[in-house]
Design a protein around this motif. Structure first.
Motif, short mmCIF file in Angstrom:
data_model
loop_
_atom_site.label_atom_id
_atom_site.label_comp_id
_atom_site.label_asym_id
_atom_site.label_seq_id
_atom_site.Cartn_x
_atom_site.Cartn_y
_atom_site.Cartn_z
N ILE A 1 -6.34 13.25 6.09
CA ILE A 1 -7.02 13.63 4.85
C ILE A 1 -8.54 13.53 5.03
N GLN A 2 -8.97 12.44 5.67
CA GLN A 2 -10.39 12.20 5.89
C GLN A 2 -11.02 13.30 6.75
N ILE B 1 0.86 -1.19 0.00
CA ILE B 1 0.00 0.00 0.00
C ILE B 1 0.90 1.24 0.00
N ILE B 2 0.76 2.06 -1.03
CA ILE B 2 1.55 3.28 -1.14
C ILE B 2 0.90 4.36 -0.26
N ARG B 3 1.70 4.95 0.61
CA ARG B 3 1.17 6.00 1.48
C ARG B 3 0.57 7.12 0.62
N PRO B 4 -0.71 7.47 0.86
CA PRO B 4 -1.34 8.48 0.02
C PRO B 4 -0.88 9.89 0.37
N ARG B 5 -1.00 10.76 -0.61
CA ARG B 5 -0.77 12.18 -0.37
C ARG B 5 -2.11 12.91 -0.48
N GLY B 6 -2.22 14.02 0.21
CA GLY B 6 -3.45 14.80 0.15
C GLY B 6 -3.36 15.98 1.10
N GLN B 7 -4.49 16.62 1.27
CA GLN B 7 -4.57 17.79 2.16
C GLN B 7 -4.97 17.38 3.58
N GLY B 8 -4.44 18.14 4.53
CA GLY B 8 -4.84 17.99 5.92
C GLY B 8 -5.35 19.32 6.47
N ARG B 9 -6.00 19.25 7.60
CA ARG B 9 -6.61 20.44 8.19
C ARG B 9 -5.55 21.51 8.50
N PRO B 10 -5.83 22.77 8.14
CA PRO B 10 -4.86 23.84 8.45
C PRO B 10 -4.83 24.12 9.95
N THR B 11 -3.71 24.63 10.41
CA THR B 11 -3.60 25.09 11.80
C THR B 11 -3.55 26.61 11.79
N GLY B 12 -4.43 27.22 12.56
CA GLY B 12 -4.47 28.68 12.61
C GLY B 12 -4.82 29.26 11.26
N ASN B 13 -4.04 30.25 10.82
CA ASN B 13 -4.31 30.94 9.55
C ASN B 13 -3.45 30.42 8.41
N THR B 14 -2.79 29.29 8.61
CA THR B 14 -1.93 28.75 7.56
C THR B 14 -2.77 28.07 6.49
N PRO B 15 -2.24 27.87 5.29
CA PRO B 15 -2.94 27.07 4.28
C PRO B 15 -3.04 25.62 4.74
#
Length: 420
Positions: free
Chosen positions: A243-244, A177-191
């Motif tokens: 990501i979820q 299983i290849i570790r997936p890439r994606g977005q995670g929740r931002p912290t504070g005002n960061t992207p």
């Protein structure tokens, strides 16, 4: 008198004559895929048995279902065909039946050592749906993400909640299983974070394989639903929790789930599981009439998860659970899936959702076991909040009979680094 095969089967084997699970295999590299059943340390090649004319019952006698590269055609034939095949195979493999036992040439062609074969996906999966049917899992997830005041939404006790998964990324046990890439929740005002998942998890599930489907617009009655279920596999619906968590509101799981789902190679039939049927939990409030079953049952299947940390030789058991913890039954799941007229088709896969029990050692994923990383697991001198590259996860499941097992073998996968 107990069934006994002329093939010697170790008492601890998952695959005695009482089981006979179905799979698809190649006997040697480059050879054609064909259906088989597991018996002890061997795979019985059903294409050879069919070619020899030994499927001589009225339904299977002239069928080419065992000459196919998957089990879909056989599964579509329904319970009468499944029962005929099971009776024929148990007869042929019995120590009192000479047709195969005394035919050395046919035995040589049809019985292949299991350690020599390549196991393949046993079915062509057209659609994959993942349910959320364990109350303990639902309660734990709700508590982690929303707090203990109201962990389970009211609708959960009225409908078997589910989402549509991705059939294209279902893989057979042993596939990396290849570790997936994606977005995670931002912290504070960061992207938002973007990169390899930092919270990769396993999920201890089982999957029901659909046999005959239903016509579009014609729901399946809950009391007939078992006739549409060919059997069960072990299932690991790998999850990228970070990501979820960022994507699931408002439409539910997407990239956090669709990168990989692992199933075990052997499908254990409901007929083989029937001796291990047990009462399902009492449902409060009572389900609506279309989900109310005359007989509401689960199966006593002991489930276990082991993790072998990267660079280590030994695995450690992290979960011991049981299929009987499911709140919503397989038949309720299937009936609910079709109540709006949705048409299921042979080979469709219905995941149960994570199967967690009431005790911490029975939690079915690292999200629960580490309480979202707050309480790291100790593993052979190292620790884990979530899975790291090189970690290998193995699921097993087994029913304990009187002097025999009905087991599922293993469902395993190793995490490899994300693509750059």
């Amino acid at each position: 008198m107990a069934l006994k095969s002329f093939i010697e089967v170790h008492p601890d084997s998952h695959f005695p004559i009482q089981n006979l699970p179905y799979g698809v295999f190649r006997p040697e590299p480059g050879s054609a895929a064909r259906p088989g059943v597991a018996i002890g340390d061997y795979v019985l090649d059903l294409s050879e048995i069919a070619s020899a004319g030994l499927f001589d019952g009225p339904i299977l006698k002239n069928s080419d279902c065992f000459s196919q590269p998957n089990l879909n055609k056989f599964m579509a034939m329904g319970r009468s065909a499944w029962k005929e095949a099971r009776a024929t195979l148990q007869g042929l493999l019995s120590y009192t039946e000479p047709a195969l036992r005394d035919n050395a040439a046919l035995r040589q062609k049809s019985l292949v050592p299991m350690n020599k074969v390549e196991m393949l996906l046993p079915v062509a999966v057209g659609d994959y749906t993942d349910f959320f049917s364990s109350m303990h899992h639902a309660k734990n997830c709700g508590t982690i993400f929303r707090g203990p005041e109201n962990p389970i939404p009211a609708n959960w006790f009225h409908i078997p909640i589910a989402y549509h998964g991705r059939a294209s990324s279902i893989v057979i046990s042993g596939t990396d299983i290849i570790r997936p890439r994606g977005q995670g929740r931002p912290t504070g005002n960061t992207p938002p974070y973007f990169g390899p998942s930092l919270k990769l998890d396993f999920e201890l599930e089982m999957g029901a394989i659909v046999g005959p489907g239903n016509e579009l617009g014609k729901p399946v009655d809950v009391n007939e639903a078992a006739n549409h279920i060919f059997g069960l596999v072990l299932l690991n619906d790998w999850s990228a929790r970070d990501i979820q968590a960022w994507e699931y509101v408002p439409l539910g799981p997407f990239l956090g789930k669709s990168f990989g789902t692992t199933i075990s190679p052997w499908i254990v039939t409901l007929d083989a599981l029937e001796p291990f049927a047990c009462d399902a939990p009492k449902q409060e409030p009572p389900p609506l009439p279309y989900l109310a079953e005359k007989i509401s049952k689960n199966y006593d299947i002991a489930l276990e998860v082991q993790i072998k940390p990267a660079g280590q030789e030994d695995s450690r058991v992290v979960t011991k659970s049981n299929f009987n913890h499911l709140y919503w039954t397989l038949t309720q799941q299937l009936a609910h899936h079709t109540i709006n007229g949705c048409n299921l088709r042979p080979g469709d896969l219905l995941g149960t959702g994570t199967i967690s029990g009431p005790e911490p050692e029975s939690f079915g994923c690292l999200l629960e076991l580490t309480w979202n990383g707050q309480n790291p697991l100790s593993l052979n001198g190292t620790s884990r909040k979530f899975l790291e590259d090189g970690d290998e996860v193995t699921l097993t499941g087994c029913c304990k009979g009187n002097g025999y097992n009905v087991g599922f073998g293993t469902c395993s996968g190793k995490i490899i680094p994300s693509h750059p």
